[in-house]
Design a protein around this motif. Structure first.
Motif, PDB file in Angstrom:
ATOM      1  N   GLY A   1       0.726  -1.281   0.016  1.00 50.90           N
ATOM      2  CA  GLY A   1       0.103  -0.041   0.009  1.00 50.90           C
ATOM      3  C   GLY A   1       0.777   1.270  -0.033  1.00 50.90           C
ATOM      4  O   GLY A   1       0.191   2.230   0.136  1.00 50.90           O
ATOM      5  N   ARG A   2       2.258   1.214  -0.225  1.00 48.48           N
ATOM      6  CA  ARG A   2       2.809   2.444  -0.420  1.00 48.48           C
ATOM      7  C   ARG A   2       2.864   3.056  -1.636  1.00 48.48           C
ATOM      8  O   ARG A   2       3.062   4.215  -1.746  1.00 48.48           O
ATOM      9  CB  ARG A   2       4.240   2.026   0.285  1.00 48.48           C
ATOM     10  CG  ARG A   2       4.461   1.368   1.397  1.00 48.48           C
ATOM     11  CD  ARG A   2       5.913   0.905   1.729  1.00 48.48           C
ATOM     12  NE  ARG A   2       6.960   2.058   1.659  1.00 48.48           N
ATOM     13  CZ  ARG A   2       8.287   2.051   1.777  1.00 48.48           C
ATOM     14  NH1 ARG A   2       8.688   0.824   1.706  1.00 48.48           N
ATOM     15  NH2 ARG A   2       8.816   3.187   2.027  1.00 48.48           N
ATOM     16  N   LEU A   3       2.467   2.286  -2.583  1.00 51.55           N
ATOM     17  CA  LEU A   3       2.715   2.880  -4.075  1.00 51.55           C
ATOM     18  C   LEU A   3       1.376   2.194  -4.741  1.00 51.55           C
ATOM     19  O   LEU A   3       0.746   1.150  -4.394  1.00 51.55           O
ATOM     20  CB  LEU A   3       3.907   2.199  -4.886  1.00 51.55           C
ATOM     21  CG  LEU A   3       5.167   2.743  -4.452  1.00 51.55           C
ATOM     22  CD1 LEU A   3       6.263   2.022  -5.274  1.00 51.55           C
ATOM     23  CD2 LEU A   3       5.481   4.317  -4.618  1.00 51.55           C
ATOM     24  N   ARG A   4       1.011   3.042  -5.612  1.00 53.93           N
ATOM     25  CA  ARG A   4      -0.310   2.903  -6.525  1.00 53.93           C
ATOM     26  C   ARG A   4       0.158   2.727  -8.096  1.00 53.93           C
ATOM     27  O   ARG A   4       0.900   3.465  -8.361  1.00 53.93           O
ATOM     28  CB  ARG A   4      -1.275   3.881  -6.374  1.00 53.93           C
ATOM     29  CG  ARG A   4      -2.545   3.691  -7.034  1.00 53.93           C
ATOM     30  CD  ARG A   4      -3.352   4.790  -7.077  1.00 53.93           C
ATOM     31  NE  ARG A   4      -3.698   5.047  -5.467  1.00 53.93           N
ATOM     32  CZ  ARG A   4      -3.671   6.297  -4.988  1.00 53.93           C
ATOM     33  NH1 ARG A   4      -3.386   7.264  -5.426  1.00 53.93           N
ATOM     34  NH2 ARG A   4      -4.048   6.234  -3.481  1.00 53.93           N
ATOM     35  N   ALA A   5      -0.276   1.722  -8.894  1.00 51.79           N
ATOM     36  CA  ALA A   5      -0.081   1.397 -10.049  1.00 51.79           C
ATOM     37  C   ALA A   5      -1.307   1.888 -10.775  1.00 51.79           C
ATOM     38  O   ALA A   5      -2.346   1.389 -10.553  1.00 51.79           O
ATOM     39  CB  ALA A   5       0.121  -0.085 -10.332  1.00 51.79           C
ATOM     40  N   LEU A   6      -0.935   2.708 -11.834  1.00 52.89           N
ATOM     41  CA  LEU A   6      -2.297   3.297 -12.551  1.00 52.89           C
ATOM     42  C   LEU A   6      -2.373   2.604 -13.902  1.00 52.89           C
ATOM     43  O   LEU A   6      -3.510   2.615 -14.425  1.00 52.89           O
ATOM     44  CB  LEU A   6      -1.916   4.817 -12.770  1.00 52.89           C
ATOM     45  CG  LEU A   6      -1.618   5.708 -11.746  1.00 52.89           C
ATOM     46  CD1 LEU A   6      -1.497   7.157 -12.107  1.00 52.89           C
ATOM     47  CD2 LEU A   6      -2.683   5.635 -10.627  1.00 52.89           C
ATOM     48  N   ALA A   7      -1.586   2.114 -14.442  1.00 55.81           N
ATOM     49  CA  ALA A   7      -1.579   1.456 -15.957  1.00 55.81           C
ATOM     50  C   ALA A   7      -0.059   0.722 -16.077  1.00 55.81           C
ATOM     51  O   ALA A   7       1.015   0.846 -15.567  1.00 55.81           O
ATOM     52  CB  ALA A   7      -1.692   2.472 -16.950  1.00 55.81           C
ATOM     53  N   CYS A   8      -0.160  -0.338 -17.008  1.00 56.86           N
ATOM     54  CA  CYS A   8       1.028  -0.751 -17.329  1.00 56.86           C
ATOM     55  C   CYS A   8       0.937  -0.859 -19.053  1.00 56.86           C
ATOM     56  O   CYS A   8       0.149  -0.594 -19.716  1.00 56.86           O
ATOM     57  CB  CYS A   8       0.878  -2.373 -17.109  1.00 56.86           C
ATOM     58  SG  CYS A   8      -0.188  -3.505 -17.955  1.00 56.86           S
ATOM     59  N   TRP A   9       2.480  -1.011 -19.455  1.00 58.25           N
ATOM     60  CA  TRP A   9       2.750  -0.846 -21.068  1.00 58.25           C
ATOM     61  C   TRP A   9       2.498  -2.141 -21.772  1.00 58.25           C
ATOM     62  O   TRP A   9       2.870  -2.287 -22.969  1.00 58.25           O
ATOM     63  CB  TRP A   9       4.325  -0.518 -20.854  1.00 58.25           C
ATOM     64  CG  TRP A   9       4.458   1.024 -20.800  1.00 58.25           C
ATOM     65  CD1 TRP A   9       4.730   1.767 -22.140  1.00 58.25           C
ATOM     66  CD2 TRP A   9       4.696   1.757 -19.847  1.00 58.25           C
ATOM     67  NE1 TRP A   9       5.018   2.938 -21.491  1.00 58.25           N
ATOM     68  CE2 TRP A   9       4.706   3.080 -20.184  1.00 58.25           C
ATOM     69  CE3 TRP A   9       4.381   1.816 -18.559  1.00 58.25           C
ATOM     70  CZ2 TRP A   9       4.975   4.292 -19.402  1.00 58.25           C
ATOM     71  CZ3 TRP A   9       4.411   2.890 -17.393  1.00 58.25           C
ATOM     72  CH2 TRP A   9       4.795   3.915 -18.046  1.00 58.25           C
ATOM     73  N   GLY A  10       2.064  -3.180 -21.231  1.00 54.08           N
ATOM     74  CA  GLY A  10       1.786  -4.578 -21.864  1.00 54.08           C
ATOM     75  C   GLY A  10       0.603  -4.523 -22.667  1.00 54.08           C
ATOM     76  O   GLY A  10      -0.439  -3.669 -22.640  1.00 54.08           O
TER      77      GLY A  10
END
Length: 310
Positions: free
Chosen positions: A203-212
């Motif tokens: 919960g320290r970082l948030r992922a918004l999108a991926c390049w795959g």
């Protein structure tokens, strides 16, 4: 039996170095350490991982290109390996190494990058992030492993597609950039999924999108850029092992066989990479050479679009 043949059969007869051209904590390091541990079980010799960072990966890569071609020094490289000589030319410098000085042996992983922001940031979706960037051109920062590194090229693809202007902050590697993001001194980062996954889970970082092209295992809730209307934003960080080009063919083959044995049969290696969110994507021989050639050509075109960075 000729002396040369006996020497080849005895290889390796001493420790084998694996060079990582970036600081500890980045994608190359995360892949190199369990791979080296697996190779120790195959070679029955120590395989120390040596971090040799500097100039976005140039210094460590050049050191292997210039190393004695005896198989005792290998490089765990990222996809930036093919980009860096071109970036040096763009900057008006003679490249510290050229690709014909290195021979590809095997690819270990191939991961799409993930767009990360601190969990405390106000951006909960990719659309939030893009809208904020359009409201404040040049104000939102993003880190990378250095100018023209894979992380820089990935973000350049996004800024071009979304029509936004972000402030690039280069670091000496992906590990230091990730540390800055965790400390809140950086606003965003394109990262390999392996180093990012534990911090997203905590919960320290948030992922918004991926390049795959498809969603990433471990990041199933994270959409792709393609899903969000950016069909040309597709990028992968791969890791692979390279040797000095003059390394004797039998030693190159010993490396290839050892890496295949490790990647296909070493459950500890598989578990370590899976746990890091960077699963095996093994490839060797002509298949890896073709992949490397095609991927490098695509990335060089992207770097040429970026142009000179002052």
């Amino acid at each position: 039996m000729p002396l040369a043949a006996r020497a080849q059969e005895a290889w390796p007869s001493r420790p084998v170095q694996m060079i990582v051209a970036f600081p500890p904590g980045g994608q190359a390091d995360v892949t190199a350490r369990p791979t080296a541990a697996a190779l120790e079980r195959v070679f029955r010799q120590p395989v120390p991982v040596v971090n040799r960072p500097g100039a976005g990966g140039i210094l460590g890569s050049a050191s292997v290109a210039r190393a004695a071609p005896d198989g005792y020094t290998a490089l765990m490289a990222l996809s930036s390996l093919g980009v860096l000589p071109e970036s040096e030319r763009i900057m008006g410098r003679s490249p510290a190494y050229t690709l014909d000085q290195l021979v590809p042996v095997a690819r270990i992983t191939a991961d799409p990058t993930v767009l990360l922001v601190p969990a405390a940031s106000p951006w909960r979706t990719l659309e939030d992030f893009i809208a904020a960037a359009k409201q404040r051109p040049g104000a939102i920062t993003y880190g990378s492993a250095g100018n023209y590194s894979t992380l820089h090229v990935a973000m350049a693809m996004l800024t071009g597609s979304a029509g936004i202007d972000l402030l690039h902050v280069p670091f000496q590697g992906g590990g230091p950039a990730l540390t800055a993001l965790l400390a809140g001194t950086l606003d965003s980062l394109a990262s390999g999924p392996g180093p990012a996954l534990p911090h997203v889970r905590e919960g320290r970082l948030r992922a918004l999108a991926c390049w795959g092209r498809e969603r990433i295992p471990g990041f199933e809730e994270v959409p792709t850029f393609i899903e969000r209307g950016h069909p040309e934003v597709e990028f992968y960080i791969w890791s692979g092992v390279f040797l000095p080009v003059a390394t004797p063919a039998p030693v190159q083959e010993r490396w290839r066989q050892a890496l295949r044995q490790a990647c296909e049969g070493d459950e500890a290696l598989k578990r370590a990479l899976d746990a890091a969110g960077s699963p095996l994507a093994y490839q060797d021989g002509e298949a890896f050479r073709d992949f490397f050639r095609e991927d490098t050509a695509r990335l060089v075109r992207a770097v040429q679009r970026i142009g000179r960075v002052e």
